[in-house]
Design an enzyme around this catalytic site. Structure first.
Site, PDB file in Angstrom:
ATOM      1  N   ASN A 159       0.814  -1.225   0.000  1.00 17.41           N
ATOM      2  CA  ASN A 159       0.000   0.000   0.000  1.00 17.41           C
ATOM      3  C   ASN A 159       0.842   1.266   0.000  1.00 17.41           C
ATOM      4  O   ASN A 159       0.407   2.303  -0.490  1.00 17.41           O
ATOM      5  CB  ASN A 159      -0.951   0.003   1.198  1.00 17.41           C
ATOM      6  CG  ASN A 159      -0.279  -0.411   2.488  1.00 17.41           C
ATOM      7  OD1 ASN A 159       0.337  -1.471   2.577  1.00 17.41           O
ATOM      8  ND2 ASN A 159      -0.368   0.434   3.491  1.00 17.41           N
ATOM      9  N   GLN A 187      -4.592  -4.179  -2.372  1.00 21.70           N
ATOM     10  CA  GLN A 187      -4.123  -3.072  -3.218  1.00 21.70           C
ATOM     11  C   GLN A 187      -3.983  -3.467  -4.685  1.00 21.70           C
ATOM     12  O   GLN A 187      -3.755  -2.613  -5.536  1.00 21.70           O
ATOM     13  CB  GLN A 187      -2.781  -2.528  -2.696  1.00 21.70           C
ATOM     14  CG  GLN A 187      -2.877  -1.833  -1.348  1.00 21.70           C
ATOM     15  CD  GLN A 187      -3.662  -0.509  -1.410  1.00 21.70           C
ATOM     16  OE1 GLN A 187      -3.900   0.064  -2.483  1.00 21.70           O
ATOM     17  NE2 GLN A 187      -4.063  -0.002  -0.242  1.00 21.70           N
ATOM     18  N   HIS A 209     -13.573  -0.568  -0.441  1.00 24.48           N
ATOM     19  CA  HIS A 209     -13.332   0.876  -0.570  1.00 24.48           C
ATOM     20  C   HIS A 209     -12.025   1.218  -1.272  1.00 24.48           C
ATOM     21  O   HIS A 209     -11.762   2.374  -1.572  1.00 24.48           O
ATOM     22  CB  HIS A 209     -13.435   1.574   0.791  1.00 24.48           C
ATOM     23  CG  HIS A 209     -12.297   1.331   1.733  1.00 24.48           C
ATOM     24  ND1 HIS A 209     -11.370   2.299   2.031  1.00 24.48           N
ATOM     25  CD2 HIS A 209     -11.954   0.250   2.475  1.00 24.48           C
ATOM     26  CE1 HIS A 209     -10.509   1.825   2.920  1.00 24.48           C
ATOM     27  NE2 HIS A 209     -10.833   0.587   3.209  1.00 24.48           N
ATOM     28  N   CYS A 335      -1.230   6.789  10.271  1.00 21.85           N
ATOM     29  CA  CYS A 335      -1.875   5.801  11.136  1.00 21.85           C
ATOM     30  C   CYS A 335      -3.281   6.273  11.487  1.00 21.85           C
ATOM     31  O   CYS A 335      -3.690   7.362  11.111  1.00 21.85           O
ATOM     32  CB  CYS A 335      -1.026   5.505  12.368  1.00 21.85           C
ATOM     33  SG  CYS A 335      -0.365   6.955  13.143  1.00 21.85           S
TER      34      CYS A 335
HETATM   35  N1  PLP Z   1      -4.227  -4.671   3.526  1.00 19.85           N
HETATM   36  C1  PLP Z   1      -3.745  -3.639   2.818  1.00 19.85           C
HETATM   37  C2  PLP Z   1      -2.555  -3.852   1.928  1.00 19.85           C
HETATM   38  C3  PLP Z   1      -4.328  -2.377   2.923  1.00 19.85           C
HETATM   39  O1  PLP Z   1      -3.825  -1.354   2.222  1.00 19.85           O
HETATM   40  C4  PLP Z   1      -5.446  -2.220   3.794  1.00 19.85           C
HETATM   41  C5  PLP Z   1      -6.062  -0.882   3.977  1.00 19.85           C
HETATM   42  O2  PLP Z   1      -5.368   0.112   4.101  1.00 19.85           O
HETATM   43  C6  PLP Z   1      -5.931  -3.329   4.498  1.00 19.85           C
HETATM   44  C7  PLP Z   1      -5.296  -4.540   4.339  1.00 19.85           C
HETATM   45  C8  PLP Z   1      -7.114  -3.212   5.420  1.00 19.85           C
HETATM   46  O3  PLP Z   1      -8.307  -3.032   4.692  1.00 19.85           O
HETATM   47  P1  PLP Z   1      -9.663  -2.500   5.354  1.00 19.85           P
HETATM   48  O4  PLP Z   1      -9.610  -1.005   5.271  1.00 19.85           O
HETATM   49  O5  PLP Z   1     -10.752  -3.059   4.479  1.00 19.85           O
HETATM   50  O6  PLP Z   1      -9.766  -3.030   6.716  1.00 19.85           O
END
Ligand code: PLP
Length: 396
Positions: A159, A187, A209, A335
């Site tokens: 991400n 991602q 989302h 964060c």
């Molecule tokens: N994994 C990755 C790589 C993410 O970027 C995110 C969200 O930022 C998540 C997991 C968590 O997703 P969620 O917002 O649906 O809990």
């Protein structure tokens, strides 16, 4: 300069809702029935739920019956990364968890393995898993004697940096060791091609989302019967084939399904468009600040993502100046408190704390336009020039 038009370049944090998704949410909100009710209204709601399940399966290369809807990827990963997850052929429990060094907090902090049963797989300076290290770690577990399959959790794309993991190589090594692979595909969806059936993963987690669905809807998609929950993720009324109880979030699920359908259809065109923008943005950043560092530059990266740092400048200063200029960006490691935190991803890549503290992420998405990118480049230059002048004076 501080024009009214905002420029949203933070799609990796959350993407604007696609029109098709907003329509699907609105239609679902008009449906009074509970998908578990037997009357016409209930059956209509059930019909919509099952169409959504099919759309999610089709977009990811899975099967409808293997889709379990959740509140998002954090819940999906918490549910999957448990010792009691059952491999189809193996013993009752998984022995150990191996995770990549750049995994999201939903993996790092969301699993329920004991600390001494958890291991981090090293990555290189571009944030890419070192395959030989993964192979060695799995071989060492086999050598332990008391062998039960290990669980390996790897993100397909990061991400923060956008670095893409070599999934085919990882899957080959995991399979050869008799271990189980869970992939955080959050991602990757809509940005690079993905086919669950061909991936070698036993299950993936996705989040609506991130590709233009509403917040608070996600899914686990199992790859056939390779693994299953040892116990229900949520116990109660037995929804989702007894895997996750509770009346389904139909508006969220319908919106996510509409969004993933569009995202899958547009993926290849978006990849081409966004790579042009990324190339242009990175060239522009380097033209403004010749000493800027672009992270994971030598890795295969998501075409929509760039993470960079300018020596001597803090992310907080840049983000505030750019926000005033009408640009929404994140530091890679924002964060939940909204503060800028130190990035464990950059730490693991061996980036110095000073540089890591300056990292800011630009991420484009489905509704980004050429004009947005032109305006972004212009405003970036106007905002950065005085900041760079002050930096250079300080250094002189
Ligand atoms: N994994 C990755 C790589 C993410 O970027 C995110 C969200 O930022 C998540 C997991 C968590 O997703 P969620 O917002 O649906 O809990």
């Amino acid at each position: 300069m501080n024009g009214a038009r905002r420029l949203y370049f933070d799609h990796n944090a959350s993407a604007p809702v696609r029109p098709a998704a907003a329509d699907a949410v609105a239609r679902a909100l008009q449906m009074p029935g509970n998908p578990s009710s037997v009357h016409g209204e209930g059956r209509a709601a059930r019909g919509l739920l099952e169409i959504a399940r099919r759309q999610v399966a089709e977009a990811t290369g899975g099967q409808s019956r293997d889709v379990v809807f959740t509140s998002g990827a954090t819940e999906a990963l918490n549910a999957l990364l448990r010792p009691e997850l059952q491999p189809a052929t193996g013993p009752e429990r998984l022995s150990r968890l191996l995770i990549g060094a750049t995994e999201h907090a939903a993996v790092r902090d969301g699993h329920s393995f004991a600390a001494d049963a958890t291991q981090t797989v090293p990555i290189d300076e571009n944030g890419v898993i070192v395959i030989s290290a993964l192979e060695k770690a799995l071989a060492a577990l086999r050598g332990d004697g008391a062998f039960a399959p290990a669980l390996v959790a790897i993100q397909l794309a990061n991400n923060e940096t956008g670095a893409i993991q070599p999934l085919a190589d990882i899957a080959r090594v995991v399979e050869a060791a008799g271990a189980v692979l869970v992939v955080d595909a959050v991602q990757a969806i809509g940005k690079i091609p993905f086919d669950l059936a061909a991936s070698g993963a036993s299950a993936i987690a996705i989040s609506g989302h991130k590709f233009g669905g509403p917040k608070g809807a996600g899914a686990i998609i199992f790859n056939g019967e390779r693994i299953r929950f040892g116990r229900a993720l949520i116990a109660g009324g037995g929804q989702e084939l007894r895997r996750r109880s509770g009346t389904e979030n139909l508006p969220g699920i319908a919106g996510m399904a509409a969004a993933i359908s569009d995202a899958a259809k547009e993926q290849s065109a978006f990849a081409v468009r966004s790579l042009v923008w990324r190339t242009r943005i990175e060239a522009h950043v380097l033209a403004i600040a010749g000493d800027a560092i672009i992270f994971a530059r030598d890795a295969a990266r998501l075409p929509n993502t760039t993470l960079f740092s300018i020596p001597g400048l803090k992310a907080e200063t840049l983000l505030m100046a750019l926000d005033l200029a009408g640009i929404a960006l994140s530091s890679g490691a924002a964060c939940s408190s909204g503060k800028v935190g130190r990035s464990h991803v950059l730490d693991a890549m061996g980036v110095t704390p000073d540089l890591a503290d300056g990292a800011i992420r630009v991420s484009t998405g489905w509704n980004t336009t050429d004009l947005d990118v032109s305006d972004f480049c212009e405003r970036l230059q106007n905002a950065l020039t005085p900041i760079l002048q002050r930096r250079n004076q300080r250094a002189a």
